[in-house]
Design a protein around this motif. Structure first.
Motif, PDB file in Angstrom:
ATOM      1  N   UNK A  99      53.918  91.563  74.273  1.00  0.00           N
ATOM      2  CA  UNK A  99      52.466  91.775  74.320  1.00  0.00           C
ATOM      3  C   UNK A  99      51.982  92.520  73.085  1.00  0.00           C
ATOM      4  N   UNK A 100      52.806  93.417  72.570  1.00  0.00           N
ATOM      5  CA  UNK A 100      52.453  94.165  71.370  1.00  0.00           C
ATOM      6  C   UNK A 100      52.413  93.244  70.148  1.00  0.00           C
ATOM      7  N   UNK A 101      53.424  92.354  70.067  1.00  0.00           N
ATOM      8  CA  UNK A 101      53.499  91.432  68.938  1.00  0.00           C
ATOM      9  C   UNK A 101      52.415  90.363  69.038  1.00  0.00           C
ATOM     10  N   UNK A 102      52.077  89.960  70.269  1.00  0.00           N
ATOM     11  CA  UNK A 102      51.066  88.918  70.474  1.00  0.00           C
ATOM     12  C   UNK A 102      49.703  89.341  69.951  1.00  0.00           C
ATOM     13  N   UNK A 103      49.416  90.641  69.968  1.00  0.00           N
ATOM     14  CA  UNK A 103      48.123  91.140  69.474  1.00  0.00           C
ATOM     15  C   UNK A 103      48.050  91.045  67.958  1.00  0.00           C
ATOM     16  N   UNK A 104      49.117  91.438  67.300  1.00  0.00           N
ATOM     17  CA  UNK A 104      49.183  91.349  65.838  1.00  0.00           C
ATOM     18  C   UNK A 104      50.610  91.633  65.386  1.00  0.00           C
ATOM     19  N   UNK A 105      50.950  91.120  64.227  1.00  0.00           N
ATOM     20  CA  UNK A 105      52.302  91.363  63.719  1.00  0.00           C
ATOM     21  C   UNK A 105      52.497  92.850  63.444  1.00  0.00           C
ATOM     22  N   UNK A 106      53.762  93.272  63.434  1.00  0.00           N
ATOM     23  CA  UNK A 106      54.067  94.685  63.251  1.00  0.00           C
ATOM     24  C   UNK A 106      54.268  95.031  61.782  1.00  0.00           C
ATOM     25  N   UNK A 107      53.995  96.276  61.460  1.00  0.00           N
ATOM     26  CA  UNK A 107      54.297  96.755  60.113  1.00  0.00           C
ATOM     27  C   UNK A 107      55.813  96.771  59.945  1.00  0.00           C
TER      28      UNK A 107
END
Length: 428
Positions: A99-107
């Motif tokens: 769910x965290x990755x689905x919102x936006x890619x990670x630094x």
């Protein structure tokens, strides 16, 4: 649920539903004694047996008891009623990494931290002979401090599952994350296939999308087989080089876990301090000394799963144990711990074993020495304390021939220390 006023087994308050599957539901729960939040996985016994997932449930319990690590979801205890099985698990407040990755890619720094924790957990599993086989962001949870927790060992395999060629042969996992050698169904190394999945996860965290995605499944498999993917322009040169070594379609030349952990990109910012949570490590066995028996005067308490097994109303042995292929036995004893140890010494002497002490309450009957009567057979023995004069003894074959293990049990008389055999009654 089998609860009264949302209270389970007089111990857990049952709250909102966190998730639901075809045969299980997961609820938020609260320990009434400690106030700690837990996840309660409620499994329908009848559905499990009807669908044929008995072995999977048994394996999941066994594996989660084997792998205890700060970055692996902790199984607190297992409880049961006549119709339900309950896994009481650590509660991951942060939810799925997916769910965290689905919102936006990670630094890159954040992705690296999660990847470091993932690799730490995976390497630990492999050291214990456990291969996850379904690593993906949906099975990676986050606790309230943002630490990664590997979950869902339902498709995992153990080293004992390997065939004579030393490989695993069950095709399983999620298509987009599965290694090319798994797709070919020619046998695969569980550790190397897990490494591939970790590489796909790293790519997804950094890119925000899958490396091999295609709407057509066969087209995706062709891409996976060739290792054909393209890194976005924001990927650093170091991470590109690392990914090219992990997502190598040839398992023979694919980078190993040890090599990944020595890679400059992986090591950047890596904390070398020991984690606050103790990691369970292997214990080197040593010969049992004359004074060691006294250490068992007050053995460690049983976990809930052990205690449940003592009650016929909650006995899970019929569900979890295949009686014709049983590689472990349990019995209760009203004799002192030192008497039980003395009996083990007699068994070892009479049967050509060496009795080794691993840790408090934990022993090994070792017949692996060349030329011994029981060459190749090794048995782990655990002694648990239920009360001052009541013990549970568990004997499990760790290596060697199953028939030889069963023959030893039939041949050896434990009658003078046994109060009652649990589960299968063949050893009465």
């Amino acid at each position: 649920m089998d609860t009264k006023e949302n209270i389970l087994m007089k111990k857990y308050e049952v709250g909102r539903m966190l998730g639901q599957g075809s045969f299980a539901k997961v609820y938020y729960g609260r320990n009434l004694v400690t106030g700690q939040g837990v996840a309660l996985k409620c499994i329908n016994k009848q559905k499990v047996m009807k669908i044929g997932l008995v072995k999977q449930i048994k394996r999941e319990i066994s594996v989660m008891n084997r792998v205890r690590h700060p970055n692996i979801m902790h199984l607190e205890e297992v409880m049961a009623t006549k119709t339900k099985i309950y896994f009481v698990m650590e509660y991951a407040k942060g939810g799925e990494l997916f769910k965290k990755v689905a919102k936006c890619r990670l630094k890159e720094e954040t992705a690296r931290k999660y990847f470091q924790q993932l690799m730490g957990a995976v390497v630990f599993c492999h050291s214990r002979g456990v291969y996850h086989r379904d690593l993906k962001p949906e099975n990676l949870l986050l606790d309230d401090e943002g630490n990664l927790k590997v979950s869902d060992f339902g498709l995992s395999a153990v080293a004992e599952s390997k065939r004579q060629d030393g490989l695993l042969h069950t095709t399983c996992g999620t298509p987009a994350y599965v290694a090319p050698e798994v797709i070919t169904r020619k046998g695969y190394d569980g550790a190397k296939s897990d490494i591939w999945s970790c590489g796909v996860i790293l790519f997804v965290m950094l890119a925000g999308h899958l490396p091999f995605y295609c709407k057509n499944l066969m087209d995706m498999y062709r891409k996976i087989a060739k290792g054909s993917y393209k890194c976005p322009h924001w990927f650093s040169p170091q991470v590109r080089r690392l990914l090219s070594k992990i997502l190598d379609p040839n398992p023979e030349t694919r980078i190993s876990a040890a090599e990944i952990m020595e890679h400059p990109w992986f090591k950047a910012g890596l904390c070398v301090e020991k984690p606050a949570t103790t990691v369970e490590t292997g214990v080197v066995a040593r010969p049992l000394g004359l004074d060691d028996a006294t250490e068992l005067a007050r053995p460690d308490n049983l976990n809930a799963f052990d205690i449940i097994s003592l009650s016929s109303g909650f006995d899970l042995s019929g569900l979890f144990v295949s009686r014709d292929q049983k590689d472990d036995v349990r019995f209760t004893s009203t004799r002192s711990a030192s008497c039980i140890v003395s009996k083990l010494e007699d068994v070892a002497r009479e049967s050509g074993f060496k009795l080794m002490k691993k840790e408090r309450g934990s022993f090994k009957l070792d017949g692996s020495s060349e030329g011994t009567k029981r060459e190749g057979l090794s048995i782990d023995v655990e002694i648990y304390g239920i009360g001052p004069s009541y013990h549970l003894v568990e004997m499990k074959k760790s290596s060697g021939d199953l028939m030889e293990f069963q023959h030893l049990l039939r041949q050896t008389s434990f009658g003078d220390i046994v109060c009652s055999w649990l589960g299968d009654q063949q050893h009465h």
